[in-house]
Structure formats: structure tokens, C-alpha cells
Design a protein around this motif. Structure first.
Motif: not given
Length: 250
Positions: A123-127, A129-135, A162-165, A209-215
């Protein structure tokens, strides 16, 4: 042989650990502590930690938040390392954990499973990138109907990862029923479900937008937490004072 005091030995996790340690050639239960003494164990059981007169290398705690203060006092006084698995601690108690770690070894983790701790790393690695893309980010956790605290300590730990990252950019929302307004892009919604005998399910949802990623992480048995706690106890025995977590064990 690592000698262990099981704090909360007659609870569900305490009895799980009792069974696991019977089969472990490297560790054994020296004593147990539990306010309920109606279960016959192969080791002495004391109603409180202050009444325990058996020396051990480390304490594994799966009790409840009310017993945490007395346990920390005991571990500081006797310089006994402790694997602290109880969740739902208050801010004052969390501060006491940090103070205790100056005097003895303290390992605290919201979840003892290898999978959850690896998930936190992912999550620290993914957050960012995904946050910057507006997820948008939502966490849904499910546990059995006997669990007292909500949301779970694991759900909060996932949110914290997520918040720390993300440099602390998010705030947490636990209940949207009290106000009607549009979702804030800088919030992490955390929802708790309680029912049946669910051991522990955690979904971290990144909805764009138009996609969902779930861990997802599913615990099918409490044994995953017990095995992790035993590995942590073996690691912590003999360690100098300090604050440790499961990443140190892994």
C-alpha cells in the motif's frame, strides 16, 4: 527453549497459542494469566499479571485494553519483553507503550500475520501513484460478532500506511450517516462489519474513474495470528529495550 507467559491465556487466541506451542520445539508456555480460570491448562494460570511468580523470557499478550496498563507496568518492573497484540488501546495507553519501550523490549503490531504486513508495504508503494491519479480510498473490514473495537486496529494500520506514504494528506471518516455532503477527495473512509465467526477480512479499495483496484486479505483461521505472535516472541526474547514491530521479525 523460549519460555513464554500467555497474557489472556483462556481467551480464543490464548487457547489457540496454547495448542500451537505444544507442538513447537523451540518455545513453551511457562505460565498463563487470565481473569477467567475455569479452563484446565498444562501450566499454572494466575488471575492477574501481578500475581504471576513465574519467570519467563517474554510475554505474549492477547487480552484486552483494560489489562494493558498493568501488563506494561509488570514488564517494565521485571524487564520482561512483551509482544503486545491487544488492539483498541487509548491514546494515553499508546503513549505508555512508547515509555515502556525505553525500559524493555516491546513489539506492538496491529496484526501479526505475514500477509497483512506485506500488504502494508504494498500500500505504501501504490498509494502515492493512485492518489495522484485521483483515486478515492475506502477500507472495509469484517470481523466476528464478539469483537469489541471498531474499526479494527488492522484497518487503522492499513489507513496509516497509506497516509504515511502520502505525507499525512488524508483524514479518516468512520460514519457518513450524520451529514449529507459530497465526499472529500482527501479522506479515507473506514467501514466496520461485525457478524458470525468471520476471523478477519480487509479490503482496501482505490476507486477511480471507470476502474477500481482492490487489495484484499482474508484470514481463514486465527492460527495465522498465533503463528506470527510466536515468531515475534522468539525474535524478541533477549532483545534490548526498544520499540519493535513485525517488519523487524520479517
Amino acid at each position: 527453549m523460549v519460555k513464554i507467559i500467555l497474557h489472556g491465556c483462556n481467551g480464543r487466541m490464548g487457547q489457540m497459542l496454547t495448542g500451537l506451542l505444544k507442538e513447537d520445539p523451540q518455545a513453551e508456555v511457562a505460565a498463563g494469566v487470565d481473569g477467567y480460570t475455569g479452563i484446565a491448562n498444562d501450566y499454572p494460570v494466575f488471575p492477574s499479571i501481578d500475581e504471576c511468580n513465574v519467570q519467563a523470557d517474554v510475554v505474549i499478550d492477547f487480552s484486552n485494553a483494560k489489562a494493558a496498563d498493568g501488563l506494561l507496568d509488570y514488564c517494565v518492573r521485571t524487564k520482561t519483553p512483551v509482544v503486545l497484540c491487544t488492539t483498541g488501546l487509548s491514546e494515553e495507553q499508546l503513549a505508555k507503550v512508547e515509555e515502556a519501550a525505553k525500559e524493555t523490549a516491546v513489539l506492538k503490531s496491529a496484526n501479526m500475520s505475514l500477509g497483512i504486513n506485506l500488504l502494508m508495504k504494498l500500500l505504501k508503494e501504490a498509494a502515492p501513484t493512485l492518489a495522484a491519479a485521483g483515486f478515492d480510498i475506502e477500507i472495509v473490514e469484517k470481523h466476528h460478532n464478539q469483537k469489541l473495537d471498531a474499526p479494527s486496529g488492522t484497518a487503522l494500520a492499513l489507513a496509516d500506511s497509506i497516509n504515511e506514504a502520502s505525507d499525512g494528506a488524508y483524514h479518516y471518516v468512520y460514519d457518513r450517516s450524520q451529514e449529507r455532503k459530497k465526499r472529500d477527495s482527501r479522506e479515507i473512509g473506514i467501514s466496520a462489519v461485525r457478524g458470525g465467526t468471520i476471523v478477519g477480512d480487509h479490503d482496501v479499495i482505490f476507486a477511480g474513474t471507470d476502474e477500481v483496484i482492490t487489495f484484499e486479505h482474508r484470514a481463514y483461521s486465527r492460527a495465522v495470528f498465533g503463528k506470527g505472535a510466536i515468531q515475534a516472541a522468539k525474535f524478541l526474547a533477549g532483545k534490548p529495550a526498544g520499540r519493535y514491530d513485525m517488519s523487524d521479525v520479517i
